[in-house]
Design a protein around this motif. Sequence first.
Motif: not given
Length: 119
Positions: A57-67
Amino acid sequence: MDGTGPPRGWPSRSSPRNWLESGTHVMTIGPRFADAHELPLEVVDRADAIATDSLPQLDAADQPHLVSGQYDGRLLELAEVLEEPTLGRTAADDVTLFCSVGLAGTEVVLGSRFLEAFA
């Protein structure tokens, strides 16, 4: 907060090594994207272990995640840490960070584990 520094009332832009005590656990609950986040990025850099509730889910976010990206060596899925706690905090003075992506049920699993351990 615009993601450029600590929130009002927090210590100045000095390194978290100066104000984030060893052994601290930090949890994100607000904005968690590379360009909009509640924590100074230095807190992420300071963390010895970083966990999230869902790497896909982190990798699929529509924008770069904090980590995203540069923290891959320290980034773990919460389920891995629950099964093998030594993957997370390895010493009492480790700084740990949990970056939730809002996966439904995370709180229920954690609450159940807490009750099993301390009830």
